[in-house]
Design a protein around this motif. Structure first.
Motif, PDB file in Angstrom:
ATOM      1  N   ALA A   1      -3.223  19.969 -11.742  1.00 60.60           N
ATOM      2  CA  ALA A   1      -4.527  19.374 -11.449  1.00 60.60           C
ATOM      3  C   ALA A   1      -5.174  19.905 -10.177  1.00 60.60           C
ATOM      4  N   PHE A   2      -4.399  20.038  -9.098  1.00 63.21           N
ATOM      5  CA  PHE A   2      -4.968  20.486  -7.828  1.00 63.21           C
ATOM      6  C   PHE A   2      -5.528  21.902  -7.922  1.00 63.21           C
ATOM      7  N   GLY A   3      -4.706  22.840  -8.417  1.00 65.24           N
ATOM      8  CA  GLY A   3      -5.146  24.217  -8.500  1.00 65.24           C
ATOM      9  C   GLY A   3      -6.387  24.367  -9.368  1.00 65.24           C
ATOM     10  N   GLN A   4      -6.404  23.676 -10.492  1.00 69.61           N
ATOM     11  CA  GLN A   4      -7.544  23.751 -11.403  1.00 69.61           C
ATOM     12  C   GLN A   4      -8.810  23.197 -10.756  1.00 69.61           C
ATOM     13  N   ALA A   5      -8.674  22.080 -10.034  1.00 65.93           N
ATOM     14  CA  ALA A   5      -9.831  21.493  -9.352  1.00 65.93           C
ATOM     15  C   ALA A   5     -10.337  22.406  -8.245  1.00 65.93           C
ATOM     16  N   LEU A   6      -9.405  23.031  -7.520  1.00 68.79           N
ATOM     17  CA  LEU A   6      -9.798  23.903  -6.414  1.00 68.79           C
ATOM     18  C   LEU A   6     -10.510  25.154  -6.935  1.00 68.79           C
ATOM     19  N   GLN A   7     -10.007  25.732  -8.018  1.00 63.31           N
ATOM     20  CA  GLN A   7     -10.704  26.879  -8.609  1.00 63.31           C
ATOM     21  C   GLN A   7     -12.087  26.468  -9.109  1.00 63.31           C
TER      22      GLN A   7
ATOM     23  N   THR B 172      -8.621   2.714  -4.015  1.00 65.55           N
ATOM     24  CA  THR B 172      -8.184   3.988  -3.451  1.00 65.55           C
ATOM     25  C   THR B 172      -9.147   4.511  -2.398  1.00 65.55           C
ATOM     26  N   VAL B 173      -8.565   5.055  -1.324  1.00 64.73           N
ATOM     27  CA  VAL B 173      -9.313   5.800  -0.311  1.00 64.73           C
ATOM     28  C   VAL B 173      -8.724   7.209  -0.242  1.00 64.73           C
ATOM     29  N   HIS B 174      -9.586   8.214  -0.259  1.00 61.64           N
ATOM     30  CA  HIS B 174      -9.156   9.609  -0.118  1.00 61.64           C
ATOM     31  C   HIS B 174      -9.514  10.049   1.299  1.00 61.64           C
ATOM     32  N   TRP B 175      -8.500  10.239   2.137  1.00 66.35           N
ATOM     33  CA  TRP B 175      -8.741  10.312   3.572  1.00 66.35           C
ATOM     34  C   TRP B 175      -8.998  11.704   4.125  1.00 66.35           C
ATOM     35  N   THR B 176      -8.123  12.672   3.921  1.00 72.11           N
ATOM     36  CA  THR B 176      -8.065  13.834   4.801  1.00 72.11           C
ATOM     37  C   THR B 176      -8.954  15.002   4.389  1.00 72.11           C
TER      38      THR B 176
ATOM     39  N   ALA C 155      -3.158  -1.142  -2.763  1.00 71.25           N
ATOM     40  CA  ALA C 155      -4.006  -0.178  -2.059  1.00 71.25           C
ATOM     41  C   ALA C 155      -3.330   1.189  -2.039  1.00 71.25           C
ATOM     42  N   PHE C 156      -4.124   2.227  -2.266  1.00 71.48           N
ATOM     43  CA  PHE C 156      -3.640   3.605  -2.238  1.00 71.48           C
ATOM     44  C   PHE C 156      -4.526   4.399  -1.282  1.00 71.48           C
ATOM     45  N   ILE C 157      -3.933   4.871  -0.192  1.00 70.85           N
ATOM     46  CA  ILE C 157      -4.677   5.658   0.788  1.00 70.85           C
ATOM     47  C   ILE C 157      -4.066   7.047   0.802  1.00 70.85           C
ATOM     48  N   ASN C 158      -4.780   7.985   0.200  1.00 71.04           N
ATOM     49  CA  ASN C 158      -4.226   9.318   0.001  1.00 71.04           C
ATOM     50  C   ASN C 158      -4.588  10.260   1.146  1.00 71.04           C
ATOM     51  N   SER C 159      -3.584  10.993   1.614  1.00 74.52           N
ATOM     52  CA  SER C 159      -3.818  12.005   2.634  1.00 74.52           C
ATOM     53  C   SER C 159      -3.452  13.397   2.136  1.00 74.52           C
ATOM     54  N   GLY C 160      -2.492  13.487   1.227  1.00 78.63           N
ATOM     55  CA  GLY C 160      -1.913  14.779   0.895  1.00 78.63           C
ATOM     56  C   GLY C 160      -2.501  15.512  -0.289  1.00 78.63           C
ATOM     57  N   ALA C 161      -3.090  14.806  -1.252  1.00 85.74           N
ATOM     58  CA  ALA C 161      -3.584  15.460  -2.465  1.00 85.74           C
ATOM     59  C   ALA C 161      -4.983  16.016  -2.248  1.00 85.74           C
ATOM     60  N   GLY C 162      -5.339  17.031  -3.051  1.00 86.26           N
ATOM     61  CA  GLY C 162      -6.621  17.683  -2.853  1.00 86.26           C
ATOM     62  C   GLY C 162      -7.694  17.350  -3.864  1.00 86.26           C
ATOM     63  N   THR C 163      -7.333  16.967  -5.081  1.00 82.40           N
ATOM     64  CA  THR C 163      -8.344  16.873  -6.129  1.00 82.40           C
ATOM     65  C   THR C 163      -9.489  15.921  -5.772  1.00 82.40           C
TER      66      THR C 163
ATOM     67  N   ALA D  76       0.839  -1.197   0.000  1.00 82.95           N
ATOM     68  CA  ALA D  76       0.000   0.000   0.000  1.00 82.95           C
ATOM     69  C   ALA D  76       0.873   1.245   0.000  1.00 82.95           C
ATOM     70  N   ILE D  77       0.401   2.273  -0.700  1.00 82.21           N
ATOM     71  CA  ILE D  77       1.087   3.565  -0.725  1.00 82.21           C
ATOM     72  C   ILE D  77       0.219   4.598  -0.009  1.00 82.21           C
ATOM     73  N   PHE D  78       0.858   5.398   0.835  1.00 87.55           N
ATOM     74  CA  PHE D  78       0.171   6.412   1.632  1.00 87.55           C
ATOM     75  C   PHE D  78       0.703   7.807   1.322  1.00 87.55           C
ATOM     76  N   ASP D  79      -0.109   8.780   1.656  1.00 86.67           N
ATOM     77  CA  ASP D  79       0.179  10.217   1.618  1.00 86.67           C
ATOM     78  C   ASP D  79       0.017  10.794   0.217  1.00 86.67           C
ATOM     79  N   VAL D  80       1.073  10.990  -0.547  1.00 84.47           N
ATOM     80  CA  VAL D  80       1.088  11.484  -1.923  1.00 84.47           C
ATOM     81  C   VAL D  80       0.386  12.836  -2.104  1.00 84.47           C
ATOM     82  N   PRO D  81       0.984  13.917  -1.572  1.00 82.23           N
ATOM     83  CA  PRO D  81       0.524  15.240  -1.954  1.00 82.23           C
ATOM     84  C   PRO D  81       0.858  15.500  -3.425  1.00 82.23           C
ATOM     85  N   THR D  82       0.265  16.542  -3.994  1.00 76.09           N
ATOM     86  CA  THR D  82       0.375  16.916  -5.405  1.00 76.09           C
ATOM     87  C   THR D  82      -0.592  16.055  -6.223  1.00 76.09           C
ATOM     88  N   SER D  83      -1.700  16.680  -6.618  1.00 76.58           N
ATOM     89  CA  SER D  83      -2.802  15.932  -7.226  1.00 76.58           C
ATOM     90  C   SER D  83      -2.423  15.221  -8.517  1.00 76.58           C
TER      91      SER D  83
END
Length: 401
Positions: free
Chosen positions: A171-177, A137-141, A117-125, A94-101
């Motif tokens: 990707a992150f900035g565009q999704a957030l806007q 995939t689980v998007h956690w935070t 398994a991919f459990i993301n904490s750091g990315a926003g998209t 399993a891979i965890f965290d991964v900021p930067t969408s």
């Protein structure tokens, strides 16, 4: 005869201990360890993962857990290459965290191909639980939808009816806007302009001048980490808030405010899913974390790594195997979530972890009792209201069901 019995008992006991430690679990913490998001995640996320393994008492429960760490340098190709190597050669489960969408979306795809398994904490998209959702995939935070609902909605209600965005060009900035624009217009506001900024960048002067010249009541920063810190510092130098425009940091972490100081960031409204001083549970964890992190309090991303590793291990313990990522994620969705940092919650069919979010305001220097006493709570946003409704994300997993 007695000696033989004692020897047999000892051998049985040894065999039992050996059998108990026979479920191998290999976790990879993949994040930015040297760039603009290193303070948000970095080595602190690795420390949080180790704390989760320790607190879970993994060895006592028959799990032999190993943790690896690597720097994806905020580059999708680098992240995907590390993920493939970890899965194919190093036996990572399993891979965890991964900021930067953009990196997270790449890891999302590789993980599904490899049935890990991919459990993301750091990315926003929010696309991780929308069009790009995966059974692995689980998007956690947090995500861009929750940030938009929190900060975007609050700013419009406070009179911030016209917006100009400074948007990180990935990707992150565009999704957030995109998600914030939807919330702003839904609440009666209007977006009158936007500019894409290189990622990362140290000089926001020309972009801030465009935003200032637009006359927008709110300048929305659709960026994070070092980019956000630089933008807010330079906005203060230009006297933008003194001129009557508000700065909306759409993704702010406590580490950013600590770096800026309350003198520079006072009055900033922001949304977070975690703050070290929320309650006894968060304070106890954060004090322990700080002893391993040179006095730094954990960010929401690091707290998310801790909590998600705990829950992942519960699922692996129940299955007695980490080898089938799809099954582990399905078990994670089946078991209600509960930990001292985010409280009780659930994981939806689209992989979105649901918990409360909080609307904070940065304290004035006179209100702060120390370098990490940063926020006052304006509102608690229930998870059911903070995150995008399940039926609105266009997740194929949901549509099929």
């Amino acid at each position: 005869m007695l000696k033989r019995l004692l020897l047999a008992s000892a051998l049985c006991a040894a065999a039992s201990v050996q059998a108990l430690a026979q479920t191998p679990v290999k976790i990879g913490v993949l994040n930015d360890r040297s760039g603009v998001y290193a303070d948000i995640s970095g080595e602190g996320s690795v420390a949080a993962a180790r704390m989760a393994v320790e607190d879970f008492k993994a060895a006592e429960k028959g799990l032999k857990v190993e943790i690896l760490a690597a720097d994806h340098q905020n580059k999708p190709d680098v992240g995907a290459s590390i993920a493939r190597q970890w899965y194919d050669r190093d036996g990572v489960d399993a891979i965890f965290d991964v900021p930067t969408s953009s990196v997270a979306l790449a890891i999302n795809q590789v993980t599904r191909e490899k049935n890990k398994a991919f459990i993301n904490s750091g990315a926003g998209t929010a696309d991780l639980t929308g069009p790009q959702c995966s059974p692995n995939t689980v998007h956690w935070t947090y995500d861009t939808a929750a940030l938009a609902n929190g900060t975007g909605g609050a700013m419009v209600k406070r009179g911030g009816t016209t917006w100009f965005f400074l948007t990180a060009d990935y990707a992150f900035g565009q999704a957030l806007q995109r998600d914030t624009t939807e919330v702003v217009t839904k609440n009666g506001g209007k977006v009158i302009g936007a500019v894409k900024t290189p990622f990362p960048t140290a000089d926001f002067s020309s972009f801030l001048l465009q935003a200032q010249g637009s006359g927008a009541k709110v300048i929305g920063l659709a960026n994070a980490g070092g980019d956000t810190i630089n933008a807010i510092k330079q906005a203060a130098e230009f006297g933008i808030t003194e001129g009557g425009q508000a700065i909306a940091g759409l993704l702010i972490f406590s580490s950013d405010i600590h770096a800026l100081t309350t003198k520079t960031a006072q009055g900033l409204v922001l949304t977070e899913p975690f703050y070290w001083d929320l309650n006894d549970g968060t304070r106890t964890f954060s004090d322990r974390f700080a002893k391993q992190a040179g006095g730094k309090k954990p960010t929401a991303v690091q707290a998310g790594v801790y909590a998600s590793v705990l829950h992942y291990l519960k699922a692996v313990e129940a299955l007695k195997s980490a080898s089938d990522g799809g099954k582990v994620v399905a078990k994670m969705k089946e078991i209600p979530t509960e930990d001292p940092l985010f409280g009780k919650g659930t994981i939806r069919p689209d992989g979105r972890k649901i918990h409360d979010m909080y609307l904070f305001e940065v304290k004035k220097p006179a209100e702060s009792k120390g370098p990490w006493d940063l926020y006052k709570t304006l509102a608690t946003i229930p998870g059911s209201e903070a995150f995008r409704p399940l039926n609105q994300g266009n997740c194929p997993l949901v549509n099929k069901s």
